[in-house]
Design an enzyme around this catalytic site. Structure first.
Site, mmCIF file in Angstrom:
data_model
loop_
_atom_site.group_PDB
_atom_site.id
_atom_site.type_symbol
_atom_site.label_atom_id
_atom_site.label_comp_id
_atom_site.label_asym_id
_atom_site.label_seq_id
_atom_site.Cartn_x
_atom_site.Cartn_y
_atom_site.Cartn_z
ATOM 1 C CD1 TRP A 1 -2.246 -2.277 1.330
ATOM 2 C CD2 TRP A 1 -3.134 -0.834 -0.148
ATOM 3 N NE1 TRP A 1 -3.322 -2.895 0.732
ATOM 4 C CE2 TRP A 1 -3.888 -2.033 -0.173
ATOM 5 C CE3 TRP A 1 -3.503 0.201 -1.000
ATOM 6 C CZ2 TRP A 1 -4.985 -2.203 -1.018
ATOM 7 C CZ3 TRP A 1 -4.597 0.027 -1.842
ATOM 8 C CH2 TRP A 1 -5.322 -1.162 -1.841
ATOM 9 C CG ASP B 1 -3.134 4.318 3.908
ATOM 10 O OD1 ASP B 1 -4.217 4.207 4.514
ATOM 11 O OD2 ASP B 1 -2.874 3.675 2.864
ATOM 12 C CE LYS C 1 -8.531 -1.990 4.135
ATOM 13 N NZ LYS C 1 -8.774 -3.182 3.395
#
Lengths: 366, 366
Positions: free
Chosen positions: B100, B177, B201
């Site tokens: 990511w 992030d 999530k």
């Protein structure tokens, strides 16, 4: 208890769809979790998604050479994304018929200045009619022509592309913002380079944007824009460059199924026409007590703004209508008065209830 | 029947939240329609939204000089939006600790080339640890330093900013992030210039992105970007420059309420730690039958990848675990094997069921 909800968007959802969502929310078809809780790349969601796309293709008769994308950011982000993807170093023509098509022009000009050309406007008529074709200044080499097929605020709708006059030019793809009238009646997708719509009127909950684009228009964007905003990248990645709004897309799919069960777009169009005619007849037959300012040839089937002869009655109308179980009738501040949004999910009975109230109100205050 | 769902995202939602959604779906608190069917500018939704923001401020102890934005496009669009808003003609440093954070670098470089600097990476260790501070090449004048606080795929988490070494520099805003570990334990928001997270999530359904940004960082973007992507414009317009994903935001609010009822982030952190410790203990105590490759100081509490000594058993493990009611344990293709995502909504009982299965499987096949 559910009341008649005339919200312009986010708007009323068919009760049958809501009941299905309730039933499936914690456990979709016995798989052990809900649709919103599963991977968008897993077999179950992929299967759901493929059916959604197939149902939409059937509903709107979308040819295979058109890509169907489910994106985010609403029509507002499309106002930027369209020139980012399609301007291709050239210029584009825009028709302005109200607040939304005007926003499209401004968002485009913010990025590309004069390359976004206002090719015609009905601002001189306070956006109560379509653009007079005689007044249009069209560029035959425009990369596309953009218009709004239904102005949600002003209540102005394009029913036939002939109403655009010379703006329909061979070789200039038509792009239509159909946010508030998509799926309300059959259209010929082949007439367009691209149509798009935020979901929150006729498709489902807010948070997903439908883009239908002819595939030969893909791939003109440069890497100067984020990949996520590049239609070609989204098409290559089945609209899954990032985690898509799976629940909103699933609900859109339930609405598509509901529409197919109703008999598809020809059937829903009949209902929509009947609803609109009943409401306009009530307004026009009120001897001036109610008024709608829009020209007869472009009165929207979806959004019906109307004013009271005596503005002082506005707050009383709104208060009493709400007490009568008719929600969200306040007009947009730009045009004032009242607005009844009567999308696909609003049944004739809702419009009958509204018309009944309007007649009663007129007899008491007229 | 609901099964234990270890999906990495979209991920399991607390059942109590789903039950509340079901109850309120067709008619929220007796107003006559659901939250997804009302105007985002009306009094009712505005009230709901204000409570959501206030609850989140309380949960995360977010100071008033930080703006809270609810946007769209996921962390992926943030990878572009962050430099669009904050690069301000300078350059920025990025730490790469997995798939990511690597995507963030690539998305930034697509738009801004070398101005997006990889200041450090753990690629040499196959992303099984954090970046070695000794190897970092930091720019003291960087406009910001970006890192990923939890790599969903590799299972690498930052627990203490001290682990970033010299990358924490006075005058260089930290941007994290936090898509897969936000709300999993208390953090000090004041340590950051900005934190952000896709919702799917630990927040709610996919389709909304949370951005928390120190207000002095707003307003550095030019009009060369769409207004919708300008944090300052979104802040001025209460994240309503376009119709926001109201239903996803409402669900996020229900999750915030649920977290507050659990005792807030300190309480959920205890649970998360206990869940993770139980799972890692099982892996480490399996005598090599199961293995997790991540360095001990950065093993994620949220995403626990693990492999089997004998790869040939992978499909059997997945088939049998699913039959045992343990969903979505397949690892990401980049690291292979298995992955258990054990976000806030996964109770200890779910991890106990997983560990029970793992022990049983080991005894049968070990």
């Amino acid at each position: 208890m559910r009341l008649w909800n005339f919200s312009a968007g986010p708007a009323t959802i068919p009760l049958a769809v809501l009941e299905q969502v309730r039933a499936e929310l914690p456990d979709w078809h016995g798989v052990g979790c809900g649709v919103m809780e599963m991977s968008h790349r897993g077999k179950i969601y992929t299967g759901i998604y493929e059916k959604i796309v197939a149902d939409l293709r059937q509903l709107m008769d979308i040819p295979e050479d058109y890509a169907i994308l489910f994106l985010q950011g609403g029509a507002t982000l499309q106002f930027s994304q369209i020139p980012m993807n399609l301007l291709d170093g050239g210029s584009a023509d825009y028709l302005t018929t109200g607040a939304w098509s005007e926003k499209a022009v401004k968002a485009g000009q913010r990025l590309y200045g004069d390359s976004i050309r206002e090719a015609g406007t009905s601002a001189d008529a306070s956006f109560t009619r379509l653009v007079d074709p005689a007044s249009m200044r069209l560029n035959p080499k425009a990369k596309y022509l953009h218009f709004c097929s239904n102005e949600t605020i002003g209540g102005v709708e394009v029913f036939d592309l002939k109403q655009l006059g010379g703006a329909v030019q061979a070789g200039v793809p038509l792009i239509a913002d159909m946010s508030s009238n998509i799926l309300s009646r059959p259209i010929n997708v082949r007439d367009y380079g691209m149509v798009y719509a935020g979901a929150q009127k006729n498709i489902g909950p807010a948070g997903v944007t439908l883009v239908i684009i002819r595939k030969d228009l893909l791939g003109k964007a440069t890497t100067a824009i984020p990949a996520l905003l590049d239609y070609a990248e989204e098409e290559k990645n089945t609209s899954m460059l990032n985690t898509p709004p799976t629940f909103a897309i699933y609900m859109a799919g339930l609405v598509f199924e509901w529409l197919l069960k109703q008999g598809g777009l020809p059937a829903i169009a009949q209902q929509n026409q009947a609803k609109a005619e009943l409401l306009y007849k009530t307004i026009d037959g009120s001897g001036g007590f109610y008024a709608n300012p829009v020209a007869l040839d472009c009165r929207s089937w979806m959004n019906v703004p109307f004013t009271l002869k005596d503005k002082a009655l506005d707050p009383i109308f709104l208060e009493e209508s709400e007490k009568a179980g008719l929600l969200a009738l306040k007009g947009h501040k730009l045009v004032g008065g009242m607005r009844a949004s009567i999308y696909n999910a609003m049944p004739l009975a809702g419009v009958q209830a509204l018309v009944g109230f309007m007649n009663d109100f007129m007899h008491r205050y007229g």
